[in-house]
Design an enzyme around this catalytic site. Structure first.
Site, short mmCIF file in Angstrom:
data_model
loop_
_atom_site.label_atom_id
_atom_site.label_comp_id
_atom_site.label_asym_id
_atom_site.label_seq_id
_atom_site.Cartn_x
_atom_site.Cartn_y
_atom_site.Cartn_z
N ASP A 1 72.24 -11.99 16.58
CA ASP A 1 73.74 -12.17 16.52
C ASP A 1 75.05 -12.40 15.50
O ASP A 1 75.67 -12.06 16.12
CB ASP A 1 73.21 -13.07 17.87
CG ASP A 1 72.44 -14.01 16.09
OD1 ASP A 1 71.94 -14.39 15.62
OD2 ASP A 1 73.28 -15.48 15.85
N THR B 1 70.68 -19.81 8.97
CA THR B 1 71.09 -19.12 8.73
C THR B 1 72.32 -19.87 8.32
O THR B 1 72.18 -21.45 8.19
CB THR B 1 72.03 -18.67 10.52
OG1 THR B 1 70.93 -18.09 10.74
CG2 THR B 1 73.25 -17.99 9.93
N ARG C 1 65.48 -4.59 12.78
CA ARG C 1 66.12 -5.54 14.00
C ARG C 1 67.78 -6.23 13.40
O ARG C 1 68.27 -6.23 12.64
CB ARG C 1 65.40 -6.82 13.90
CG ARG C 1 65.52 -8.06 14.98
CD ARG C 1 66.71 -9.45 14.14
NE ARG C 1 66.40 -10.24 15.31
CZ ARG C 1 67.09 -10.96 14.82
NH1 ARG C 1 67.45 -11.45 14.06
NH2 ARG C 1 67.43 -12.02 15.50
N VAL C 2 68.65 -6.22 14.84
CA VAL C 2 70.04 -6.22 14.19
C VAL C 2 70.29 -7.77 14.78
O VAL C 2 69.59 -8.00 16.34
CB VAL C 2 71.11 -5.59 15.04
CG1 VAL C 2 72.57 -6.11 14.48
CG2 VAL C 2 70.94 -4.01 14.15
N HIS D 1 68.47 -18.87 17.54
CA HIS D 1 67.22 -17.34 18.47
C HIS D 1 68.15 -16.94 18.31
O HIS D 1 69.17 -17.01 19.68
CB HIS D 1 66.39 -17.97 19.49
CG HIS D 1 65.45 -16.99 19.97
ND1 HIS D 1 65.84 -16.49 21.05
CD2 HIS D 1 64.81 -16.08 19.49
CE1 HIS D 1 64.75 -15.27 21.25
NE2 HIS D 1 64.00 -15.10 19.68
N GLY D 2 68.01 -15.29 17.60
CA GLY D 2 69.37 -14.37 17.74
C GLY D 2 69.13 -13.92 18.89
O GLY D 2 70.61 -13.97 19.89
N1 GLY Z 1 70.50 -16.80 14.13
C1 GLY Z 1 70.39 -15.08 13.86
C2 GLY Z 1 68.53 -14.24 13.75
O1 GLY Z 1 68.62 -15.02 14.90
O2 GLY Z 1 68.79 -13.34 13.40
#
Ligand code: GLY
Length: 316
Positions: free
Chosen positions: A197, A166, A194-195, A219-220
């Site tokens: 973080d 990211t 999927r949305v 990890h979002g």
């Molecule tokens: N941190 C980025 C995502 O999991 O979408």
């Protein structure tokens, strides 16, 4: 106040052959953002510029270079926040635009809302005159290969998630205003819609002049469970330095939900940190006419700003 900018190009695993590209990508982004700050620009302009630079760079999982969802499409999330007045704008699951961070800023400045998603975000982009780009222009060979490998019956998608990232930036300007910006293609082979973080205020980023600013990566779903960016600011409000606050928040995420990631932070005094619990995270910062950057734990290169501008970033 002497301005400071910190950027990251994503926590995770950076393979040796990609290290050079990621290093110069974060350095270029930090230098571009800092140039605006040095010319008297706002923290908000600087973080947008730095993130745009990395969205345009195919080495990173944002904009061009984004990973693909389960159907092989690019769906991107982004957020921007102004610490002066807590204004914020975000987009999620947007397709076919080069710079989601610009759209997030338009959500902040031109609507009464904080987050637009999917089709609505697309309609808004059109109304704002943002040109659509063919999806193919955002897809790299690497993203497509990873997507294909993840579809193989014996693949382990979690293994592939380890080298994803990211991008993000935090800054404080000469007036003491802080801002953050974060942008991503999300997780490889994620479900449609999927949305993550990144689009969620407090998770992917948070900025408040009373305390500082943070941008997160990793990890979002884990980041959302602990509202990582706001947690970092909370620890600073309790008196911790940016480094201690970042470590405490990352440690909490790992022990409480088993997630790993990284954060960049700046506080209202201009102290900064770039910390991660993953194997690597590319990062760079410019403060007091010095450029600092690294990828591995404990790695920290320093260059005078003048030398960095002359040599580190050809084509800058
Ligand atoms: N941190 C980025 C995502 O999991 O979408």
């Amino acid at each position: 106040m002497r301005p400071v900018i910190v950027v990251h190009g994503g926590a995770g695993r950076v393979f040796a052959e990609r290290e050079g590209g990621c290093r110069s990508g974060v350095v270029r982004a930090a230098l571009r953002g800092h140039r605006l700050l040095a010319e008297g620009g706002t923290a908000l302009d600087a973080v947008e510029e730095a993130v745009r630079s990395m969205e345009d760079d195919p080495h990173f999982n944002a904009g061009c270079g984004s990973v693909l969802n389960e159907k092989g499409e690019v769906e991107m999330d982004a957020i921007i926040m102004d610490g002066k007045n807590l204004a914020s704008g975000a987009v999620s699951a947007v397709k076919c635009i080069a710079n989601p961070i610009k759209l997030a800023r338009l959500v902040m400045e031109k609507t009464k809302h904080l987050l637009l998603t999917g089709h609505g975000a697309q309609l808004f982009a059109r109304a704002m005159g943002i040109p659509e780009v063919p999806e193919e222009k955002l897809i790299t060979e690497r993203s497509r290969e990873r997507w294909k490998k993840n579809l193989e019956p014996d693949s382990n998608p979690e293994e592939f998630q380890k080298d994803l990232g990211t991008v993000g930036a935090v800054a404080i300007d000469s007036e003491g205003n802080v801002a953050c910006a974060t942008s991503t293609g999300g997780l490889s082979n994620k479900l449609i819609g999927r949305v993550g973080d990144t689009a969620c205020i407090g998770s992917g980023g948070y900025a408040d002049n009373c305390c500082g600013a943070a941008s997160t990566t990793g990890h979002g779903e884990s980041i959302m469970k602990v509202v990582l960016a706001r947690l970092v600011l909370y620890h600073m409000e309790q008196g911790m330095s940016p480094e201690m606050a970042a470590d405490a928040a990352l440690n909490h995420m790992e022990t409480r939900v088993g997630g790993r990631g990284g954060v960049i932070v700046v506080n209202r005094a201009g102290e900064w940190a770039a910390r991660f619990s993953t194997k690597q995270m590319s990062w760079a910062t410019v403060k007091d006419d010095q450029l600092l950057y690294g990828i591995h734990a404990g790695e920290r290169h320093t260059k005078p700003l003048g030398e960095a501008l002359a040599s580190v970033c050809e084509g800058f």
